[in-house]
Design a protein around this motif. Structure first.
Motif, PDB file in Angstrom:
ATOM      1  N   ASN A 100      11.872  -4.280   0.686  1.00 32.95           N
ATOM      2  CA  ASN A 100      11.104  -3.995   1.897  1.00 32.95           C
ATOM      3  C   ASN A 100       9.867  -3.143   1.560  1.00 32.95           C
ATOM      4  OD1 ASN A 100      10.452  -4.063   4.625  1.00 32.95           O
ATOM      5  ND2 ASN A 100      11.612  -2.186   5.074  1.00 32.95           N
ATOM      6  N   PRO A 101       8.942  -3.683   0.772  1.00 34.69           N
ATOM      7  CA  PRO A 101       7.801  -2.899   0.295  1.00 34.69           C
ATOM      8  C   PRO A 101       6.770  -2.607   1.380  1.00 34.69           C
ATOM      9  CG  PRO A 101       7.539  -5.185  -0.317  1.00 34.69           C
ATOM     10  CD  PRO A 101       8.899  -5.077   0.289  1.00 34.69           C
ATOM     11  N   ASP A 102       5.967  -1.583   1.130  1.00 34.95           N
ATOM     12  CA  ASP A 102       4.850  -1.270   2.020  1.00 34.95           C
ATOM     13  C   ASP A 102       3.669  -2.188   1.747  1.00 34.95           C
ATOM     14  OD1 ASP A 102       6.072   1.005   3.301  1.00 34.95           O
ATOM     15  OD2 ASP A 102       5.803   2.084   1.413  1.00 34.95           O
ATOM     16  N   VAL A 103       3.558  -2.654   0.503  1.00 35.09           N
ATOM     17  CA  VAL A 103       2.471  -3.554   0.122  1.00 35.09           C
ATOM     18  C   VAL A 103       2.939  -4.399  -1.060  1.00 35.09           C
ATOM     19  CG1 VAL A 103       1.401  -1.909  -1.474  1.00 35.09           C
ATOM     20  CG2 VAL A 103      -0.005  -3.694  -0.417  1.00 35.09           C
ATOM     21  N   ILE A 104       2.431  -5.633  -1.137  1.00 33.11           N
ATOM     22  CA  ILE A 104       2.745  -6.542  -2.236  1.00 33.11           C
ATOM     23  C   ILE A 104       1.457  -6.871  -2.972  1.00 33.11           C
ATOM     24  CG2 ILE A 104       3.711  -8.783  -2.892  1.00 33.11           C
ATOM     25  CD1 ILE A 104       5.248  -8.755  -0.236  1.00 33.11           C
ATOM     26  N   SER A 122       4.237 -14.464   6.171  1.00 35.20           N
ATOM     27  CA  SER A 122       5.069 -14.878   7.306  1.00 35.20           C
ATOM     28  C   SER A 122       6.059 -13.797   7.692  1.00 35.20           C
ATOM     29  CB  SER A 122       5.816 -16.177   6.970  1.00 35.20           C
ATOM     30  OG  SER A 122       6.792 -15.946   5.958  1.00 35.20           O
ATOM     31  N   LEU A 123       6.403 -12.939   6.725  1.00 39.37           N
ATOM     32  CA  LEU A 123       7.310 -11.823   6.987  1.00 39.37           C
ATOM     33  C   LEU A 123       6.533 -10.537   7.291  1.00 39.37           C
ATOM     34  CD1 LEU A 123       9.952 -12.572   4.203  1.00 39.37           C
ATOM     35  CD2 LEU A 123      10.159 -12.991   6.668  1.00 39.37           C
ATOM     36  N   ASN A 124       5.217 -10.699   7.460  1.00 37.90           N
ATOM     37  CA  ASN A 124       4.340  -9.605   7.913  1.00 37.90           C
ATOM     38  C   ASN A 124       4.166  -8.497   6.877  1.00 37.90           C
ATOM     39  OD1 ASN A 124       2.577  -8.734   9.935  1.00 37.90           O
ATOM     40  ND2 ASN A 124       4.084  -7.264  10.734  1.00 37.90           N
ATOM     41  N   LYS A 236      -5.091 -16.260   2.927  1.00 35.38           N
ATOM     42  CA  LYS A 236      -4.129 -15.529   3.751  1.00 35.38           C
ATOM     43  C   LYS A 236      -3.992 -14.065   3.327  1.00 35.38           C
ATOM     44  CE  LYS A 236      -1.179 -19.541   4.801  1.00 35.38           C
ATOM     45  NZ  LYS A 236      -1.230 -19.450   6.287  1.00 35.38           N
ATOM     46  N   ALA A 237      -4.403 -13.737   2.107  1.00 40.01           N
ATOM     47  CA  ALA A 237      -4.255 -12.372   1.601  1.00 40.01           C
ATOM     48  C   ALA A 237      -5.100 -11.396   2.412  1.00 40.01           C
ATOM     49  CB  ALA A 237      -4.662 -12.317   0.132  1.00 40.01           C
ATOM     50  N   ASP A 238      -4.636 -10.155   2.480  1.00 37.47           N
ATOM     51  CA  ASP A 238      -5.402  -9.127   3.193  1.00 37.47           C
ATOM     52  C   ASP A 238      -6.625  -8.691   2.390  1.00 37.47           C
ATOM     53  OD1 ASP A 238      -3.613  -8.195   5.626  1.00 37.47           O
ATOM     54  OD2 ASP A 238      -2.275  -8.560   3.932  1.00 37.47           O
ATOM     55  N   ASP A 459      -6.290  -0.999   8.511  1.00 36.13           N
ATOM     56  CA  ASP A 459      -6.754  -2.147   9.304  1.00 36.13           C
ATOM     57  C   ASP A 459      -5.612  -2.734  10.118  1.00 36.13           C
ATOM     58  OD1 ASP A 459      -9.284  -1.893   8.293  1.00 36.13           O
ATOM     59  OD2 ASP A 459      -9.073  -3.461   6.771  1.00 36.13           O
ATOM     60  N   ARG A 460      -4.429  -2.802   9.513  1.00 35.53           N
ATOM     61  CA  ARG A 460      -3.279  -3.354  10.228  1.00 35.53           C
ATOM     62  C   ARG A 460      -2.877  -2.461  11.394  1.00 35.53           C
ATOM     63  NH1 ARG A 460       0.118  -7.008   7.441  1.00 35.53           N
ATOM     64  NH2 ARG A 460       1.989  -5.904   8.113  1.00 35.53           N
TER      65      ARG A 460
END
Length: 470
Positions: A100-104, A122-124, A236-238, A459-460
């Protein structure tokens, strides 16, 4: 912060600039107090057929190794499988559920599949992609076609067939090499380790020749789909980090939007260990040096051809590194007969200063669109002038006639002239040394990366607040 990195293998089981750079960043983040995890394609277990996760640790990094990945590195001809594969996706989802990471952050996709970006989104989960090579565009990473020239035209997928399907190795041959190189866990593999490459090459010679006439147009469409699919996933990447301005330019020329792209340099462990050489007077013979992988796309054959045209009593050439292709290495050894060229073999990280101490002028003769060329930064960090190909990301860091010389790629005549430039007047080495500026960007490198993460998370959060107001 909990950070999940995604890539291909890890040292010391596998070496490479991208692997080295990713590990360097992860180790720095651990030192900063972050929780660091790594999901990567890895070894093969001949006793099991299905992919599974082997969890282990290194340098306080929790590693989720994907064993028996169905996407074999070096086994081409399955472009759709490199786009998405349910077994790989399933294992990735398990890791996401546990971490359950904060960022990938994605570094490489080899042995994995491009759809993992879509799975994460898709898993936000926030996603950062680091473009360290051209594998999402080119199955062989380096954008060279079957003739060894830079490929800028996919010809609707037919050039991929000509380049890759013809050169694909049989699965058995590849697996022998993969086991010998990567796992080193089975006594039988260890016994034949020194012979694995020759076995692989012999098996490869029995592959069936392929021609465009007997390959359906559907396969060409699959290669074209592969490129379009990866570009779609990247969108799709941030945030997308390109290792150099040229890397960003190439991806954008293939259709990637530049809105999310930031040029962000890479690092290596060596950069933190290298000690700058003292500025001094130089006398013949001048020692030119090459360090790195001895591969065709690195242009070592061009360097040797150029050097043999120099006065051998006034210069010598030292080549440090390991060859991955025995045939290519044999060809190079034939070329160095009766010259002042020495192959010094592989070197370890601990040897880097000893190696650089012997070199007066570094040479980087790449013939491919070198994404960055970390060795360029290592030469400059050591205060060694560089002669390098004017290609890829190299011009971002080599400033012509200031701290180095840029040469036409794949041009031995131009390279010979540039080496003569230092041989004729060795004092020029001193002059170039004095103009090499310290590399600042790798100081607090992990903090620079954390700012990228923080901006994405901000941003999120801003978007969430705006949606609540609506």
């Amino acid at each position: 912060m909990k950070i999940l990195h995604v890539g291909w293998w890890i040292t010391p089981y596998r070496y490479g600039g991208a692997i080295n750079a990713a590990l360097t960043l992860m180790e720095q983040q651990v030192e900063d107090g972050d929780e660091v995890y790594y999901f990567c394609g890895g070894s093969y277990n001949i006793l099991k057929r299905s992919p599974y996760i082997r969890k282990w640790g290194k340098h306080n990094i929790t590693i989720y190794e994907l064993v028996n990945s169905p996407n074999l590195v070096g086994q081409y001809g399955k472009p759709l499988q490199e786009c998405h594969h349910y077994q790989i996706e399933r294992q990735f989802i398990k890791v996401l559920s546990e971490v359950n990471p904060d960022v990938i952050q994605f570094h490489e996709f080899e042995s994995l599949c491009g759809s993992l970006i879509g799975v994460a989104k898709s898993l936000n989960y926030p996603v950062v992609v680091f473009l360290r090579n051209y594998w999402p565009l080119c199955p062989q990473r380096d954008l060279l076609d079957s003739s060894g020239k830079i490929c800028d035209d996919f010809n609707h997928g037919w050039k991929c067939i000509d380049c890759k399907v013809r050169s694909s190795s049989p699965k058995l041959g590849w697996m022998l090499l993969a086991l010998a190189r990567e796992t080193k866990t089975w006594p039988l593999v260890e016994l034949f380790l020194s012979h694995a490459k020759s076995i692989y090459e012999k098996l490869s010679s029995f592959r069936r020749p392929s021609t465009q006439d007997n390959i359906s147009s559907s396969k060409a469409k699959e290669f074209l789909y592969r490129r379009v699919f990866f570009l779609t996933m990247l969108e799709k990447a941030d945030r997308i980090l390109a290792i150099s301005s040229r890397t960003a330019e190439i991806y954008q020329s293939f259709g990637l939007s530049g809105a999310k792209v930031t040029v962000f340099p890479s690092v290596s462990k060596a950069l933190y260990l290298i000690k700058p050489k003292k500025i001094g007077a130089w006398q013949p013979p001048i020692t030119f040096g090459y360090i790195g992988g001895i591969n065709y796309h690195k242009g070592v054959h061009i360097l040797i051809e150029a050097f043999k045209g120099l006065p051998q009593d006034k210069a010598r050439l030292l080549i440090f590194g390991k060859a991955s292709n025995h045939s290519y290495m044999s060809l190079l050894r034939q070329k160095v007969w009766n010259s002042s060229i020495e192959f010094r073999g592989p070197y370890g990280l601990r040897d880097i200063n000893k190696v650089l101490k012997e070199i007066d002028v570094g040479v980087v003769p790449s013939i491919w669109e070198e994404a960055l060329g970390l060795v360029v930064l290592e030469f400059l960090r050591a205060r060694i002038p560089v002669i390098a190909s004017n290609i890829g990301g190299i011009p971002d860091y080599v400033h012509h006639r200031k701290d180095g010389l840029l040469v036409k790629p794949d041009n031995s005549s131009d390279l010979k002239e540039k080496m003569l430039y230092f041989i004729d007047r060795p004092e020029r080495i001193t002059s170039f040394q004095s103009r090499i500026k310290p590399l600042k960007f790798f100081d607090n490198y992990s903090n620079h990366m954390k700012k990228i993460y923080d901006l994405i998370l901000l941003d999120r959060e801003t978007s969430r607040c705006l949606n609540r107001k609506k």
